[in-house]
Design a protein around this motif. Structure first.
Motif, short mmCIF file in Angstrom:
data_model
loop_
_atom_site.label_atom_id
_atom_site.label_comp_id
_atom_site.label_asym_id
_atom_site.label_seq_id
_atom_site.Cartn_x
_atom_site.Cartn_y
_atom_site.Cartn_z
N LEU A 16 0.25 11.55 21.89
CA LEU A 16 0.57 10.27 20.94
C LEU A 16 -0.68 10.15 20.17
O LEU A 16 -0.80 9.32 19.12
N ASN A 17 -1.48 11.14 20.12
CA ASN A 17 -2.85 11.07 19.58
C ASN A 17 -3.40 9.95 19.40
O ASN A 17 -3.81 9.29 18.28
N ILE A 42 9.33 5.48 18.57
CA ILE A 42 9.24 6.45 18.16
C ILE A 42 8.28 7.25 19.28
O ILE A 42 8.56 8.47 19.92
N GLU A 46 8.75 10.46 21.94
CA GLU A 46 7.81 11.69 22.32
C GLU A 46 7.74 11.68 24.01
O GLU A 46 7.48 12.88 24.62
N VAL A 49 10.47 13.67 25.58
CA VAL A 49 10.09 15.06 25.37
C VAL A 49 9.11 15.55 26.03
O VAL A 49 9.11 16.56 26.87
N LYS A 53 9.37 18.38 29.04
CA LYS A 53 8.57 19.67 28.97
C LYS A 53 7.47 19.96 30.06
O LYS A 53 7.26 20.94 30.44
N ARG B 54 -3.04 7.46 13.91
CA ARG B 54 -2.49 8.29 14.98
C ARG B 54 -1.37 9.31 14.53
O ARG B 54 -1.11 10.18 15.03
N ARG B 55 -0.46 8.36 13.75
CA ARG B 55 0.69 9.38 13.07
C ARG B 55 0.75 10.01 11.87
O ARG B 55 1.57 10.81 11.26
N LEU B 108 13.57 20.30 22.92
CA LEU B 108 12.33 19.74 23.07
C LEU B 108 11.32 19.49 21.87
O LEU B 108 10.12 19.86 22.08
N LEU B 109 11.78 19.34 20.89
CA LEU B 109 11.10 18.77 19.58
C LEU B 109 10.76 17.41 19.51
O LEU B 109 11.80 16.58 19.53
N THR B 110 9.54 17.31 19.23
CA THR B 110 8.93 15.93 18.90
C THR B 110 9.29 15.41 17.73
O THR B 110 9.30 16.12 16.81
N PRO B 111 9.47 14.13 17.80
CA PRO B 111 10.05 13.26 16.54
C PRO B 111 8.87 13.52 15.37
O PRO B 111 9.54 13.18 13.98
N THR B 112 7.72 12.87 15.37
CA THR B 112 7.01 12.70 14.81
C THR B 112 6.51 13.86 13.71
O THR B 112 6.60 13.53 12.40
N TYR B 113 6.29 15.02 14.36
CA TYR B 113 6.23 16.11 13.11
C TYR B 113 7.44 16.35 12.49
O TYR B 113 7.33 16.95 11.26
N MET B 115 9.56 13.83 11.28
CA MET B 115 9.67 13.00 10.56
C MET B 115 8.66 13.59 9.18
O MET B 115 8.82 12.92 8.14
#
Lengths: 85, 348
Positions: A16-17, A42, A46, A49, A53, B54-55, B108-113, B115
């Motif tokens: 989540l950075n 959102i 994450e 996932v 994973k 962070r996003r 298993l792809l993350t949404p943030t990247y 978007m």
């Protein structure tokens, strides 16, 4: 369990950075959403996932996440009981 | 009372390979010998809350910060239009997303990247940040992206459909994409300039305000013109601005050190404005699809300060010029899209 909790905190910070947040700064029982870390929907995606994973846990019902992501400790207990890797 | 051609660049802010958010390059520019340089980022922690930052990928932080700063400098916090030009969009996040797509077998792809992997993320995020519900558009047209965005803003301001427009030029260059461009021979050759990054936001308005940088007199674009069509495009621009070529003090060009690019500039400049002093900016800011945004910004700053430093002249023998009338900006994108932009001091 304590080792898993620490590992989970590190994973969440990375995924989540969460700049400026350390594992010690996340209380085991503090809420992840709303208060506490203040995560949002959102972030929930994450985390879903991340669960699949990293620990091989597939959440089929998104509503499950509401209970599992209550806190780091609840999440770690669920992972401990259900992980496949 | 404003005329139909009363359009001003009120303020502009940049984050590039030069010191960020300042005009220090005017007197003390940084020089680059390496073929690839990334932008100098300010300390974003001073500008964004951690839960916001962070996003955001680098290009989004740069776009948001430069936009916020021109909004603060001009008092135009809710512009009528937000128009962005970008050649590559959020390429860094796109690469991360696509690499994960390949690595994870499309699962298993993350949404943030995801978007943040679209080109129009930049314009839309600026709008969300500013609470702006007006016209919002993104132009993705390689080396002509910024010119398209500026032409759109100019047309709407000229017709008075809008009164203010936030126009941006935003591009990042990742190591991976730089490697690809090097393999094609476009970048990375010795003595062929260097690759940089662009984050430029400028506020345009249909009425003059205090401390405006300059007037934007017109934008003229043409695609694959022959020499006559190119000359006609230039004449149209000058006529609409009620100017002649004699009024132009200097021509800002996109010479970069890249041989094919520079040869075309040389032939056009010799044919259209043989006796005009030529200026350059890519030796300071580097090459990028929307580098022309920084060229227009550099010209606007020169007009505002009423001086052109010696290092901007293509001919090294020239000293600093004090007092500047009209600056004509000319750019071409791979010899296909040609653009003329005319800038004047606020009083002219």
């Amino acid at each position: 369990m304590e080792e898993l909790i620490l590992q989970l905190k590190q994973e969440i910070i990375r995924v989540l950075n969460l700049e400026d947040v350390t594992p010690a700064g996340i209380a085991d029982s503090a809420p992840l959403f709303g208060e506490g870390l203040g995560l949002d929907s959102i972030d929930a995606l994450e985390l879903i996932v991340l669960m699949e994973k990293r620990y091989g846990i597939k959440l089929k019902d998104p509503a499950q996440g509401r209970e599992i992501f209550t806190s780091i400790r609840v999440m770690a207990e669920y992972i401990h009981a259900n992980r496949t890797k | 009372m404003s005329t139909t051609n009363d359009i001003y660049i009120l303020a502009a802010k940049q984050i590039s390979v030069q010191p960020p958010l300042t005009d220090e390059w005017l007197d003390d520019p940084l020089r680059y010998a390496a073929p690839y340089a990334r932008a100098i980022d300010p300390d974003y922690r001073q500008h964004f809350a951690p839960n916001v930052a962070r996003r955001l990928g680098k290009i989004l932080k740069r776009a948001l910060l430069t936009s916020r700063q021109v909004a603060a400098a001009t008092g135009v916090t809710n512009p009528d239009a937000i128009i962005t030009g970008t050649g590559l969009g959020c390429i860094e996040n796109t690469e991360i997303f696509l690499n994960a797509l390949v690595r994870e077998g499309e699962e298993l792809l993350t949404p943030t990247y995801f978007m943040q992997s679209t080109h129009n993320t930049i314009s839309s995020l600026i709008a969300i940040d500013a609470g702006c519900r007006g016209y919002n558009s993104t132009y993705v047209h390689k080396g002509a992206s910024f010119e398209c965005a500026l032409a759109d803003a100019f047309a709407q301001l000229e017709s008075r459909r809008i009164q203010t427009a936030l126009v941006g030029a935003h591009d990042e260059m990742t190591p991976g994409y730089f490697t690809l461009l090097t393999r094609t021979g476009y970048l990375g050759r010795a003595a062929a300039g260097f690759s940089g990054e662009v984050a430029l936001s400028m506020m345009l308005a249909a009425a003059r305000r205090e401390n405006a940088l300059c007037r934007l007199r017109g934008v003229e674009m043409t695609y694959r013109p022959d020499s006559n069509a190119l000359r006609q495009a230039l004449l149209r621009l000058l006529q609409r601005a009620q100017c002649t070529l004699n009024d132009v003090d200097a021509v800002m060009t996109g010479v970069s050190g890249q041989q094919v690019n520079d040869q075309l500039y040389a032939s056009v400049c010799t044919a259209l404005f043989p006796r005009k002093p030529l200026l350059r900016y890519k030796h300071l800011f580097g090459e990028a699809y929307t580098a022309s945004g920084l060229g227009v910004y550099a010209a606007a700053v020169c007009l505002s300060r009423q001086r052109i430093p010696a290092h901007l002249f293509a001919e090294h023998r020239r000293g600093e010029q004090r007092g500047v009338g009209h600056i004509l900006f000319y750019s071409h994108a791979e010899g296909k899209n040609h653009s003329f932009i005319l800038l004047s001091p606020c009083g002219k």
